[in-house]
Design an enzyme around this catalytic site. Structure first.
Site, PDB file in Angstrom:
ATOM      1  N   SER A   1     -17.489   4.190  12.448  1.00 12.21           N
ATOM      2  CA  SER A   1     -17.480   4.953  11.189  1.00 12.21           C
ATOM      3  C   SER A   1     -16.784   6.267  11.253  1.00 12.21           C
ATOM      4  O   SER A   1     -16.708   6.731  12.466  1.00 12.21           O
ATOM      5  CB  SER A   1     -18.767   5.053  10.572  1.00 12.21           C
ATOM      6  OG  SER A   1     -19.078   6.088   9.576  1.00 12.21           O
TER       7      SER A   1
ATOM      8  N   TYR B   1     -27.857   7.565  12.610  1.00 17.19           N
ATOM      9  CA  TYR B   1     -26.453   6.881  12.376  1.00 17.19           C
ATOM     10  C   TYR B   1     -25.172   7.138  13.177  1.00 17.19           C
ATOM     11  O   TYR B   1     -24.796   6.107  13.611  1.00 17.19           O
ATOM     12  CB  TYR B   1     -26.321   6.996  10.751  1.00 17.19           C
ATOM     13  CG  TYR B   1     -25.300   5.991  10.129  1.00 17.19           C
ATOM     14  CD1 TYR B   1     -25.386   4.790  10.143  1.00 17.19           C
ATOM     15  CD2 TYR B   1     -24.134   6.643   9.957  1.00 17.19           C
ATOM     16  CE1 TYR B   1     -24.221   3.881   9.921  1.00 17.19           C
ATOM     17  CE2 TYR B   1     -23.037   5.847   9.251  1.00 17.19           C
ATOM     18  CZ  TYR B   1     -23.042   4.499   9.474  1.00 17.19           C
ATOM     19  OH  TYR B   1     -22.068   3.799   8.915  1.00 17.19           O
TER      20      TYR B   1
HETATM   21  P1  NDP Z   1     -23.027  -3.472   3.030  1.00 18.00           P
HETATM   22  O1  NDP Z   1     -24.311  -2.942   2.652  1.00 18.00           O
HETATM   23  O2  NDP Z   1     -22.200  -3.773   1.805  1.00 18.00           O
HETATM   24  O3  NDP Z   1     -22.724  -4.609   4.219  1.00 18.00           O
HETATM   25  C1  NDP Z   1     -23.744  -4.713   5.085  1.00 18.00           C
HETATM   26  C2  NDP Z   1     -23.630  -6.006   5.731  1.00 18.00           C
HETATM   27  O4  NDP Z   1     -24.265  -6.066   6.795  1.00 18.00           O
HETATM   28  C3  NDP Z   1     -24.213  -7.070   4.940  1.00 18.00           C
HETATM   29  O5  NDP Z   1     -23.535  -8.279   4.882  1.00 18.00           O
HETATM   30  C4  NDP Z   1     -25.664  -7.440   5.561  1.00 18.00           C
HETATM   31  O6  NDP Z   1     -25.961  -8.884   5.298  1.00 18.00           O
HETATM   32  C5  NDP Z   1     -25.264  -7.311   6.938  1.00 18.00           C
HETATM   33  N1  NDP Z   1     -26.468  -7.090   7.733  1.00 18.00           N
HETATM   34  C6  NDP Z   1     -27.324  -5.909   7.868  1.00 18.00           C
HETATM   35  N2  NDP Z   1     -28.312  -6.292   8.766  1.00 18.00           N
HETATM   36  C7  NDP Z   1     -28.050  -7.362   9.276  1.00 18.00           C
HETATM   37  C8  NDP Z   1     -28.497  -7.981  10.147  1.00 18.00           C
HETATM   38  N3  NDP Z   1     -29.721  -7.673  10.742  1.00 18.00           N
HETATM   39  N4  NDP Z   1     -27.912  -9.318  10.407  1.00 18.00           N
HETATM   40  C9  NDP Z   1     -26.840 -10.013   9.975  1.00 18.00           C
HETATM   41  N5  NDP Z   1     -26.259  -9.048   9.128  1.00 18.00           N
HETATM   42  C10 NDP Z   1     -26.843  -7.959   8.781  1.00 18.00           C
HETATM   43  O7  NDP Z   1     -22.037  -2.250   3.690  1.00 18.00           O
HETATM   44  P2  NDP Z   1     -20.625  -2.016   4.102  1.00 18.00           P
HETATM   45  O8  NDP Z   1     -20.064  -3.088   3.883  1.00 18.00           O
HETATM   46  O9  NDP Z   1     -20.027  -0.885   3.646  1.00 18.00           O
HETATM   47  O10 NDP Z   1     -20.783  -1.707   5.780  1.00 18.00           O
HETATM   48  C11 NDP Z   1     -20.374  -2.701   6.643  1.00 18.00           C
HETATM   49  C12 NDP Z   1     -20.045  -1.871   8.080  1.00 18.00           C
HETATM   50  O11 NDP Z   1     -19.195  -0.693   7.703  1.00 18.00           O
HETATM   51  C13 NDP Z   1     -21.292  -1.210   8.569  1.00 18.00           C
HETATM   52  O12 NDP Z   1     -21.498  -1.346   9.857  1.00 18.00           O
HETATM   53  C14 NDP Z   1     -21.500   0.155   8.138  1.00 18.00           C
HETATM   54  O13 NDP Z   1     -22.039   0.923   8.941  1.00 18.00           O
HETATM   55  C15 NDP Z   1     -19.766   0.268   8.362  1.00 18.00           C
HETATM   56  N6  NDP Z   1     -19.326   1.691   7.417  1.00 18.00           N
HETATM   57  C16 NDP Z   1     -19.399   1.634   5.924  1.00 18.00           C
HETATM   58  C17 NDP Z   1     -18.915   2.730   5.278  1.00 18.00           C
HETATM   59  C18 NDP Z   1     -19.196   2.824   3.863  1.00 18.00           C
HETATM   60  O14 NDP Z   1     -19.082   3.957   3.413  1.00 18.00           O
HETATM   61  N7  NDP Z   1     -19.570   1.798   3.348  1.00 18.00           N
HETATM   62  C19 NDP Z   1     -18.479   3.813   6.045  1.00 18.00           C
HETATM   63  C20 NDP Z   1     -18.136   3.774   7.399  1.00 18.00           C
HETATM   64  C21 NDP Z   1     -18.668   2.534   8.189  1.00 18.00           C
HETATM   65  P3  NDP Z   1     -27.301  -9.482   5.163  1.00 18.00           P
HETATM   66  O15 NDP Z   1     -28.252  -8.524   4.291  1.00 18.00           O
HETATM   67  O16 NDP Z   1     -27.205 -10.696   4.043  1.00 18.00           O
HETATM   68  O17 NDP Z   1     -27.971  -9.987   6.471  1.00 18.00           O
END
Ligand code: NDP
Length: 245
Positions: A142, A155
């Site tokens: 990030s 974070y």
């Molecule tokens: P979302 O909340 O849309 O997606 C997060 C995903 O992580 C979901 O598919 C969720 O699936 C999965 N997840 C969470 N916990 C678990 C777990 N214990 N096991 C397996 N899967 C898990 O967020 P984003 O798509 O925005 O984020 C994706 C990545 O990008 C993250 O690492 C985030 O830190 C990073 N990021 C995002 C930014 C943003 O502004 N959106 C900016 C910078 C980085 P489920 O709940 O079905 O398990």
């Protein structure tokens, strides 16, 4: 079809960046393995991928905090497709808060998902990638892994850790067929912010004058990194939203 014949695992494929990345990789020709906990979402994505692209998709219910489930994810990928060419370590949580509010359970959850989850992913695919002497690990960090704000302390700590893992892996395996790319998105429209519980943080969300990135903007960066010829080593990509002007 630059990725045809390749297999990609995407963690956190049930929404946001992971969902877009899985579709983007499939659209570029890779068979994709969709990992997350919400399997209904993954099943819907599998149907869409198999209808709209030439790729195959496999759903594997996976909690990235569980080492055994991540090992099973890697085994099922090999069983179904014969290789693991790409791992996108994307699953993550962003529970921004003030340290004074002492949300220790949320700090621990971020460490478990954002750091341990990535370590479990590396552990699960590395033996196969080394045996193949080819493979590409994409870690989603990030901009919070480059800068710390008043509410991103924990974070950011997890996302700095992800960058450190990317840099160390890249150095350790630089003389093998493995490649490692760290991708650092700025603010992307997704469900990520919905899980924040700190009321002060929630009240200030969306104050910045910018148009949020779309998940596809990051998926494009992922597809770019893994589509380069073998001698090209894309180590770090930062994608930020342009501030409004
Ligand atoms: P979302 O909340 O849309 O997606 C997060 C995903 O992580 C979901 O598919 C969720 O699936 C999965 N997840 C969470 N916990 C678990 C777990 N214990 N096991 C397996 N899967 C898990 O967020 P984003 O798509 O925005 O984020 C994706 C990545 O990008 C993250 O690492 C985030 O830190 C990073 N990021 C995002 C930014 C943003 O502004 N959106 C900016 C910078 C980085 P489920 O709940 O079905 O398990």
């Amino acid at each position: 079809m630059t990725l045809s014949g390749k297999t990609a695992i995407v963690t956190g494929a049930s929404s946001g960046i992971g969902e877009a990345a899985a579709f983007g990789l499939a659209n570029a020709g890779a068979n994709v393995v969709l990992a997350a906990r919400r399997t209904e979402r993954l099943e819907e994505l599998k149907v869409k991928i198999e209808k709209e692209t030439n790729a195959k998709a496999l759903v594997v219910k996976t909690d990235v905090t569980d080492k055994a489930e991540m090992e099973i994810l890697a085994e099922k990928t090999k069983e179904a497709f014969g290789s693991i060419d790409i791992l996108v370590n994307n699953a993550g949580v962003m529970l921004l808060s003030h340290i004074k509010n002492d949300l220790i359970d949320e700090w621990v959850r971020m460490v478990d998902v954002n750091i341990k989850g990535v370590l479990h992913g590396i552990h699960a695919v590395l033996p196969t990638m080394l045996e193949q002497n080819t493979g590409h690990i994409i870690n989603i960090s990030s901009v919070a892994g480059h800068e710390v704000t008043r509410t991103s302390t924990v974070y950011s700590a997890t996302k700095y850790a992800v960058r450190a893992l990317s840099m160390g892996l890249e150095k350790e395996f630089s003389t093998t067929g493995l490649r490692v790319t760290n991708i650092s998105p700025g603010a992307v429209e997704s469900e990520l912010r919905e899980h924040i519980t700190d009321e002060e943080v929630r009240a200030n969300l969306g104050n910045k004058k910018r148009t949020l990135l779309q998940a596809d903007d990051i998926a494009n960066a992922i597809v770019y990194a893994v589509s380069q010829p073998p001698y090209v080593n894309v180590n770090e990509i930062i994608v930020r939203p342009k501030l409004n002007y």
